[in-house]
Design a protein around this motif. Structure first.
Motif, PDB file in Angstrom:
ATOM      1  N   MET A   1       0.838  -1.202   0.000  1.00 36.59           N
ATOM      2  CA  MET A   1       0.000   0.000   0.000  1.00 36.59           C
ATOM      3  C   MET A   1       0.872   1.251   0.000  1.00 36.59           C
ATOM      4  O   MET A   1       1.789   1.396   0.809  1.00 36.59           O
ATOM      5  CB  MET A   1      -0.903   0.020   1.242  1.00 36.59           C
ATOM      6  CG  MET A   1      -1.821   1.225   1.309  1.00 36.59           C
ATOM      7  SD  MET A   1      -2.888   1.155   2.775  1.00 36.59           S
ATOM      8  CE  MET A   1      -3.753   2.708   2.595  1.00 36.59           C
ATOM      9  N   THR A   2       0.613   2.161  -0.950  1.00 30.58           N
ATOM     10  CA  THR A   2       1.419   3.373  -1.064  1.00 30.58           C
ATOM     11  C   THR A   2       1.062   4.366   0.038  1.00 30.58           C
ATOM     12  O   THR A   2      -0.114   4.565   0.351  1.00 30.58           O
ATOM     13  CB  THR A   2       1.203   4.036  -2.433  1.00 30.58           C
ATOM     14  OG1 THR A   2       1.561   3.112  -3.453  1.00 30.58           O
ATOM     15  CG2 THR A   2       2.067   5.281  -2.565  1.00 30.58           C
ATOM     16  N   LYS A   3       2.078   4.965   0.626  1.00 36.24           N
ATOM     17  CA  LYS A   3       1.859   5.993   1.637  1.00 36.24           C
ATOM     18  C   LYS A   3       2.833   7.133   1.409  1.00 36.24           C
ATOM     19  O   LYS A   3       3.809   6.992   0.656  1.00 36.24           O
ATOM     20  CB  LYS A   3       2.025   5.423   3.035  1.00 36.24           C
ATOM     21  CG  LYS A   3       3.424   4.914   3.339  1.00 36.24           C
ATOM     22  CD  LYS A   3       3.502   4.378   4.758  1.00 36.24           C
ATOM     23  CE  LYS A   3       4.907   3.888   5.088  1.00 36.24           C
ATOM     24  NZ  LYS A   3       4.998   3.380   6.475  1.00 36.24           N
ATOM     25  N   LYS A   4       2.579   8.261   2.065  1.00 31.77           N
ATOM     26  CA  LYS A   4       3.444   9.424   1.942  1.00 31.77           C
ATOM     27  C   LYS A   4       4.277   9.595   3.203  1.00 31.77           C
ATOM     28  O   LYS A   4       3.800   9.365   4.317  1.00 31.77           O
ATOM     29  CB  LYS A   4       2.623  10.694   1.701  1.00 31.77           C
ATOM     30  CG  LYS A   4       2.128  10.858   0.277  1.00 31.77           C
ATOM     31  CD  LYS A   4       1.493  12.218   0.062  1.00 31.77           C
ATOM     32  CE  LYS A   4       1.055  12.375  -1.398  1.00 31.77           C
ATOM     33  NZ  LYS A   4       0.427  13.698  -1.646  1.00 31.77           N
ATOM     34  N   VAL A   5       5.503  10.044   2.980  1.00 30.97           N
ATOM     35  CA  VAL A   5       6.412  10.357   4.078  1.00 30.97           C
ATOM     36  C   VAL A   5       6.878  11.797   3.887  1.00 30.97           C
ATOM     37  O   VAL A   5       7.174  12.227   2.762  1.00 30.97           O
ATOM     38  CB  VAL A   5       7.629   9.412   4.091  1.00 30.97           C
ATOM     39  CG1 VAL A   5       8.606   9.798   5.196  1.00 30.97           C
ATOM     40  CG2 VAL A   5       7.174   7.966   4.250  1.00 30.97           C
ATOM     41  N   VAL A   6       6.926  12.551   4.971  1.00 26.40           N
ATOM     42  CA  VAL A   6       7.432  13.918   4.928  1.00 26.40           C
ATOM     43  C   VAL A   6       8.775  13.961   5.645  1.00 26.40           C
ATOM     44  O   VAL A   6       8.963  13.312   6.690  1.00 26.40           O
ATOM     45  CB  VAL A   6       6.434  14.920   5.564  1.00 26.40           C
ATOM     46  CG1 VAL A   6       6.177  14.609   7.027  1.00 26.40           C
ATOM     47  CG2 VAL A   6       6.931  16.351   5.400  1.00 26.40           C
ATOM     48  N   LEU A   7       9.723  14.676   5.071  1.00 27.14           N
ATOM     49  CA  LEU A   7      11.053  14.850   5.644  1.00 27.14           C
ATOM     50  C   LEU A   7      11.343  16.330   5.842  1.00 27.14           C
ATOM     51  O   LEU A   7      10.844  17.181   5.103  1.00 27.14           O
ATOM     52  CB  LEU A   7      12.139  14.289   4.716  1.00 27.14           C
ATOM     53  CG  LEU A   7      12.035  12.846   4.227  1.00 27.14           C
ATOM     54  CD1 LEU A   7      13.176  12.557   3.259  1.00 27.14           C
ATOM     55  CD2 LEU A   7      12.046  11.881   5.399  1.00 27.14           C
ATOM     56  N   VAL A   8      12.158  16.632   6.837  1.00 26.47           N
ATOM     57  CA  VAL A   8      12.744  17.964   6.982  1.00 26.47           C
ATOM     58  C   VAL A   8      14.237  17.801   6.729  1.00 26.47           C
ATOM     59  O   VAL A   8      14.893  16.950   7.341  1.00 26.47           O
ATOM     60  CB  VAL A   8      12.486  18.555   8.376  1.00 26.47           C
ATOM     61  CG1 VAL A   8      13.102  19.950   8.473  1.00 26.47           C
ATOM     62  CG2 VAL A   8      10.991  18.623   8.662  1.00 26.47           C
ATOM     63  N   VAL A   9      14.760  18.611   5.814  1.00 27.18           N
ATOM     64  CA  VAL A   9      16.125  18.432   5.332  1.00 27.18           C
ATOM     65  C   VAL A   9      16.928  19.720   5.520  1.00 27.18           C
ATOM     66  O   VAL A   9      16.447  20.814   5.220  1.00 27.18           O
ATOM     67  CB  VAL A   9      16.143  18.031   3.841  1.00 27.18           C
ATOM     68  CG1 VAL A   9      17.564  17.730   3.370  1.00 27.18           C
ATOM     69  CG2 VAL A   9      15.235  16.829   3.604  1.00 27.18           C
ATOM     70  N   GLU A  10      18.141  19.551   6.000  1.00 28.32           N
ATOM     71  CA  GLU A  10      19.078  20.667   6.136  1.00 28.32           C
ATOM     72  C   GLU A  10      20.195  20.474   5.113  1.00 28.32           C
ATOM     73  O   GLU A  10      20.666  19.342   4.922  1.00 28.32           O
ATOM     74  CB  GLU A  10      19.659  20.695   7.554  1.00 28.32           C
ATOM     75  CG  GLU A  10      20.723  21.750   7.791  1.00 28.32           C
ATOM     76  CD  GLU A  10      21.239  21.742   9.234  1.00 28.32           C
ATOM     77  OE1 GLU A  10      20.405  21.792  10.156  1.00 28.32           O
ATOM     78  OE2 GLU A  10      22.455  21.649   9.420  1.00 28.32           O
ATOM     79  N   TYR A  11      20.598  21.545   4.449  1.00 29.30           N
ATOM     80  CA  TYR A  11      21.729  21.400   3.527  1.00 29.30           C
ATOM     81  C   TYR A  11      22.494  22.712   3.350  1.00 29.30           C
ATOM     82  O   TYR A  11      21.955  23.806   3.482  1.00 29.30           O
ATOM     83  CB  TYR A  11      21.294  20.861   2.161  1.00 29.30           C
ATOM     84  CG  TYR A  11      20.182  21.615   1.456  1.00 29.30           C
ATOM     85  CD1 TYR A  11      20.436  22.728   0.659  1.00 29.30           C
ATOM     86  CD2 TYR A  11      18.862  21.177   1.557  1.00 29.30           C
ATOM     87  CE1 TYR A  11      19.411  23.388  -0.010  1.00 29.30           C
ATOM     88  CE2 TYR A  11      17.839  21.821   0.887  1.00 29.30           C
ATOM     89  CZ  TYR A  11      18.117  22.927   0.109  1.00 29.30           C
ATOM     90  OH  TYR A  11      17.104  23.585  -0.555  1.00 29.30           O
TER      91      TYR A  11
END
Length: 274
Positions: free
Chosen positions: A1-11
């Protein structure tokens, strides 16, 4: 089952030609992140960000989402992914999010900080992390000029010639200028931004702060609706994507306001736009 993931990214964007993946051999933040995520997910991954950044621009809290059909822990999406990332890109938070979330289209506002380092000498440390000026800047004059930009306006004087936005109309929700030691920070929140918009704000405000132009020049430039009247475009080195606001229902992870080398400043809680 497809799901969404949210990330917080520093660069640190110094070594990249911006956020967006480009042709083969052109380094981008997106390409590096997608490659690392694909290793952990064991399938190709495409990410969408809250706001694309240009070449040399940084982020302390870029928000991205992607879709996957595998089960992984938040630890896998952070520490695991970071194992495969270069040291100038780090995933600092991750969580599952509802299917109707979109990193770009669900954002109610975006926030940037432009960091100026005012000193007689160019800093060796953070040379590519701040915009250096040897000039003494009048912060009060810059603050007064910045208030002209608050509200909804035609910002044609502050968009890059090649800007592809459909309209130059944007709404500036907050624009603060504050001095933190030798750092002068332009802190801007808006519904969205035009290409080079903040760097063009910075160019105008630095000229006013240096006494080269009067405070009234900010309003004159805004009303001209002509990029050729807007002064220089400040360097990308001092620009940071620091926050994106979303409706609380999405429960997007929050990070302390960056960049992390700045002193912490207690600030008012800004209301989300309706």
């Amino acid at each position: 089952m497809t799901k969404k993931v949210v990330l917080v990214v520093e660069y640190n964007g110094s070594e990249y030609k911006g956020w967006q993946a480009q042709k083969f051999g052109v380094p981008s933040v997106q390409e590096n992140l997608e490659k690392a995520l694909a290793i952990i997910a064991n399938h190709p991954v495409k990410v969408v960000c809250a706001g694309r950044t240009d070449s040399g621009v940084h982020a302390s809290a870029q928000v991205v989402h992607f879709e996957t059909d595998v089960e992984r822990s938040e630890r896998a999406w952070t520490i695991g992914v970071n194992t495969y990332l270069p040291t100038d890109i780090t995933v600092v938070a991750a969580s599952s999010v509802s299917d109707d979330f979109h990193a770009r289209f669900s954002a109610l506002s975006r926030r940037y900080r432009y960091v100026i380092y005012s000193s007689a000498f160019c800093p060796a440390i953070l040379a590519k992390g701040v915009t250096w000026t040897y000039k003494t800047l009048d912060v009060a004059a810059m603050e007064a000029a910045a208030k002209v930009f608050l509200g909804t306006h035609d910002f044609s004087s502050f968009r890059a010639i090649g800007c592809q936005a459909n309209t130059p109309i944007r709404t500036i929700l907050n624009f603060d200028v504050q001095q933190l030691g030798q750092y002068i920070v332009l802190d801007v929140r808006a519904n969205a931004f035009l290409h080079h918009m903040i760097r063009n704000f910075a160019g105008v405000l630095m000229s006013i702060g240096a006494g080269e132009k009067p405070v009234s020049w900010a309003k004159q430039t805004l009303e001209a609706k002509d990029r050729t009247k807007g002064g220089i475009t400040a360097p990308p080195t001092g620009l940071y994507f620091v926050d994106a606001q979303y409706p609380d229902v999405f429960n997007v992870p929050k990070r302390p306001l960056g960049p992390h080398f700045l002193p912490y400043v207690d600030e008012p809680v800004y209301e989300l736009p309706s």
